[in-house]
Write a protein that holds these residues in place. Structure first.
Motif, PDB file in Angstrom:
ATOM      1  N   GLN A 231      -0.152   2.431   3.530  1.00  0.00           N
ATOM      2  CA  GLN A 231       1.128   2.466   2.833  1.00  0.00           C
ATOM      3  C   GLN A 231       2.092   1.425   3.373  1.00  0.00           C
ATOM      4  OE1 GLN A 231       2.056   6.703   3.341  1.00  0.00           O
ATOM      5  NE2 GLN A 231       2.038   6.908   1.135  1.00  0.00           N
ATOM      6  N   TRP A 232       2.163   1.272   4.677  1.00  0.00           N
ATOM      7  CA  TRP A 232       3.068   0.296   5.266  1.00  0.00           C
ATOM      8  C   TRP A 232       2.586  -1.132   5.007  1.00  0.00           C
ATOM      9  CZ3 TRP A 232       7.788   1.253   6.196  1.00  0.00           C
ATOM     10  CH2 TRP A 232       8.203   2.502   6.632  1.00  0.00           C
ATOM     11  N   ILE A 233       1.284  -1.347   4.943  1.00  0.00           N
ATOM     12  CA  ILE A 233       0.770  -2.675   4.585  1.00  0.00           C
ATOM     13  C   ILE A 233       1.229  -3.043   3.180  1.00  0.00           C
ATOM     14  CG2 ILE A 233      -1.337  -3.897   3.936  1.00  0.00           C
ATOM     15  CD1 ILE A 233      -2.682  -2.845   6.377  1.00  0.00           C
ATOM     16  N   GLU A 234       1.114  -2.098   2.246  1.00  0.00           N
ATOM     17  CA  GLU A 234       1.531  -2.369   0.875  1.00  0.00           C
ATOM     18  C   GLU A 234       3.040  -2.599   0.799  1.00  0.00           C
ATOM     19  OE1 GLU A 234       0.109   0.984  -1.235  1.00  0.00           O
ATOM     20  OE2 GLU A 234      -1.950   0.250  -1.368  1.00  0.00           O
ATOM     21  N   TYR A 235       3.801  -1.853   1.577  1.00  0.00           N
ATOM     22  CA  TYR A 235       5.258  -2.013   1.561  1.00  0.00           C
ATOM     23  C   TYR A 235       5.662  -3.391   2.093  1.00  0.00           C
ATOM     24  CZ  TYR A 235      10.074  -1.636   3.153  1.00  0.00           C
ATOM     25  OH  TYR A 235      11.394  -1.880   3.398  1.00  0.00           O
ATOM     26  N   PHE A 236       5.137  -3.769   3.266  1.00  0.00           N
ATOM     27  CA  PHE A 236       5.527  -5.055   3.852  1.00  0.00           C
ATOM     28  C   PHE A 236       4.937  -6.230   3.071  1.00  0.00           C
ATOM     29  CE2 PHE A 236       6.290  -2.466   7.749  1.00  0.00           C
ATOM     30  CZ  PHE A 236       7.606  -2.832   7.932  1.00  0.00           C
ATOM     31  N   ALA A 237       3.789  -6.032   2.409  1.00  0.00           N
ATOM     32  CA  ALA A 237       3.245  -7.095   1.566  1.00  0.00           C
ATOM     33  C   ALA A 237       4.188  -7.396   0.407  1.00  0.00           C
ATOM     34  CB  ALA A 237       1.862  -6.700   1.049  1.00  0.00           C
ATOM     35  N   ALA A 238       4.753  -6.342  -0.191  1.00  0.00           N
ATOM     36  CA  ALA A 238       5.717  -6.549  -1.267  1.00  0.00           C
ATOM     37  C   ALA A 238       7.017  -7.151  -0.742  1.00  0.00           C
ATOM     38  CB  ALA A 238       6.000  -5.220  -1.975  1.00  0.00           C
ATOM     39  N   LYS A 239       7.415  -6.760   0.454  1.00  0.00           N
ATOM     40  CA  LYS A 239       8.672  -7.252   1.014  1.00  0.00           C
ATOM     41  C   LYS A 239       8.572  -8.719   1.415  1.00  0.00           C
ATOM     42  CE  LYS A 239      11.997  -6.357   4.722  1.00  0.00           C
ATOM     43  NZ  LYS A 239      12.389  -5.454   5.841  1.00  0.00           N
ATOM     44  N   PHE A 240       7.450  -9.113   2.017  1.00  0.00           N
ATOM     45  CA  PHE A 240       7.298 -10.472   2.521  1.00  0.00           C
ATOM     46  C   PHE A 240       6.660 -11.416   1.505  1.00  0.00           C
ATOM     47  CE2 PHE A 240       6.890  -8.404   6.947  1.00  0.00           C
ATOM     48  CZ  PHE A 240       8.260  -8.388   7.088  1.00  0.00           C
ATOM     49  N   GLY A 241       6.315 -10.925   0.321  1.00  0.00           N
ATOM     50  CA  GLY A 241       5.700 -11.779  -0.684  1.00  0.00           C
ATOM     51  C   GLY A 241       4.259 -12.120  -0.376  1.00  0.00           C
ATOM     52  N   ARG A 242       3.544 -11.199   0.245  1.00  0.00           N
ATOM     53  CA  ARG A 242       2.127 -11.399   0.566  1.00  0.00           C
ATOM     54  C   ARG A 242       1.249 -10.706  -0.473  1.00  0.00           C
ATOM     55  NH1 ARG A 242       3.487 -15.474   3.797  1.00  0.00           N
ATOM     56  NH2 ARG A 242       4.138 -14.847   5.904  1.00  0.00           N
ATOM     57  N   LEU A 243      -0.037 -10.940  -0.395  1.00  0.00           N
ATOM     58  CA  LEU A 243      -1.000 -10.330  -1.302  1.00  0.00           C
ATOM     59  C   LEU A 243      -1.861  -9.354  -0.516  1.00  0.00           C
ATOM     60  CD1 LEU A 243      -2.160 -10.234  -4.169  1.00  0.00           C
ATOM     61  CD2 LEU A 243      -3.770 -12.018  -3.491  1.00  0.00           C
ATOM     62  N   ALA A 244      -1.779  -8.075  -0.862  1.00  0.00           N
ATOM     63  CA  ALA A 244      -2.590  -7.030  -0.237  1.00  0.00           C
ATOM     64  C   ALA A 244      -3.608  -6.547  -1.258  1.00  0.00           C
ATOM     65  CB  ALA A 244      -1.715  -5.874   0.229  1.00  0.00           C
ATOM     66  N   VAL A 245      -4.882  -6.601  -0.899  1.00  0.00           N
ATOM     67  CA  VAL A 245      -5.968  -6.296  -1.829  1.00  0.00           C
ATOM     68  C   VAL A 245      -6.812  -5.170  -1.246  1.00  0.00           C
ATOM     69  CG1 VAL A 245      -7.956  -7.189  -3.093  1.00  0.00           C
ATOM     70  CG2 VAL A 245      -6.003  -8.684  -2.611  1.00  0.00           C
ATOM     71  N   ALA A 246      -7.005  -4.117  -2.015  1.00  0.00           N
ATOM     72  CA  ALA A 246      -7.877  -3.003  -1.634  1.00  0.00           C
ATOM     73  C   ALA A 246      -9.241  -3.202  -2.285  1.00  0.00           C
ATOM     74  CB  ALA A 246      -7.265  -1.675  -2.065  1.00  0.00           C
ATOM     75  N   VAL A 247     -10.294  -3.173  -1.496  1.00  0.00           N
ATOM     76  CA  VAL A 247     -11.647  -3.403  -1.992  1.00  0.00           C
ATOM     77  C   VAL A 247     -12.466  -2.130  -1.832  1.00  0.00           C
ATOM     78  CG1 VAL A 247     -11.510  -5.846  -1.404  1.00  0.00           C
ATOM     79  CG2 VAL A 247     -12.487  -4.247   0.239  1.00  0.00           C
TER      80      VAL A 247
END
Length: 345
Positions: A231-247
């Protein structure tokens, strides 16, 4: 408005139950139950007023709460009162807290780093990345378990209904609250560092609820708090403009990251040995496979954890807000900031 918020919580539980029935969700359907011991009350734009110094809050619903002193961080004074959309009074094991839901844009775009990383969570290490780094597992519950068991035994040595038993229960609750906060801060710190240092973060789309059905490993899996880390990875990815991918997690540990051959191994086998000559630690090999899968699916499937609005939008009830927003965190969303304050009369 506090009554409206309570009614919206009830309608949210009912709508979630019917939605699970319509989609034929496996297992329990989250049947709505009456909340006997409510630990929080929520106010919208009325029912409260801040002092001009913003160090005191007055609850104006004539229920006996009256004026409360705010102890803790004073960053609430940096926001205008109009941006405060909701105020929640929450009871925790160590006291009462005030949460301010503020309508602000929580975005901090970071410059690109050119780095990519794949994460494989585990029990031996908290996670192993595709670069070979093993983050040690903190095991907060295991370390505090002896103290928790001691305080739990002390409860039953007190007379039922006595003040001593009530105090013993409070000590027991504070022990668990400390473990919960340690897990949250640990997951938040690591997720922030990972998202700030990499442009692409790949992780497994694990169904932690299904993994907890393994009674031999359930306590260790719950102590690792994998879902909270995600959850925190997804939150900070949206905040910092990164791409988080779940496989998908299938065969990430069995497949060779070099020749793609399947090497069957049991859970106790910790080293990946392939006929192509590749010898790697099992989790390192899995992390590389996770990154390769994410790079092959970018633009087709995946998750970037971006919501479509704030959970405190005006003009929409709580049911519509929760159903329309992907919650990256139980405390914060991409458009919401919640400062915490300790309350004192």
């Amino acid at each position: 408005m506090a009554v409206q918020a309570a009614a919206e919580r009830g309608w949210l539980a009912i709508s979630r139950f019917y939605e699970n029935c319509k989609t034929n969700k496996t297992g329990k359907k989250s049947f709505p139950r009456f909340q006997k011991d409510n630990r929080s009350v929520e106010y919208k734009t009325s029912g409260w007023s801040l002092h001009k110094t913003k160090r005191r809050i007055t609850i104006t619903d004539k229920k006996g709460i009256c004026e409360l002193k705010l102890l803790g961080k004073w960053d609430i004074h940096t926001y205008p009162v109009k941006s405060i959309k909701r105020v929640r009074l929450v009871r925790r094991a160590d006291g009462y807290y005030c949460q301010f839901a503020i309508d602000v844009e929580c975005v901090d775009i970071q410059p690109p780093t050119g780095q990519e990383i794949g994460l494989d969570v585990g029990l031996e290490s908290f996670y192993t990345d595709s670069n070979g780094h093993h983050e040690p597992s903190p095991k907060f519950l295991r370390k505090a378990e002896s103290g928790i068991k001691h305080t739990q035994r002390r409860i039953y040595k007190k007379v039922k209904g006595s003040s001593g038993r009530r105090k013993a229960r409070a000590r027991y609750s504070r022990k668990h609250l400390r473990v919960s906060r340690q897990r949250t801060e640990h997951a938040k710190r690591l997720a922030r560092h990972v998202c700030k240092s990499n442009d692409l973060i790949a992780y497994e789309d694990l169904k932690v609820g299904n993994l907890l059905k393994n009674h031999c490993l359930a306590k260790s899996i719950a102590d690792a708090s994998w879902y909270q880390f995600r959850q925190w990875i997804e939150y900070f990815a949206a905040k910092f403009g990164r791409l988080a991918v779940a496989v998908p997690p299938q065969y990430t540990s069995q497949e060779c990251s070099q020749c793609k051959a399947m090497v069957k191994k049991s859970l106790s086998t910790r080293t990946h040995v392939c006929s192509c000559g590749l010898i790697l630690q099992r989790d390192w090999n899995a992390a590389i496979n996770i990154l390769l899968k994410a790079k092959s699916t970018v633009g087709q499937t995946g998750s970037n954890a971006n919501g479509d609005g704030s959970s405190t939008l005006l003009g929409a009830n709580l049911v519509e807000q929760v159903l329309s927003v992907k919650l990256e965190s139980p405390r914060m969303t991409a458009g919401e900031c919640q400062p915490f304050f300790y309350l004192k009369r």
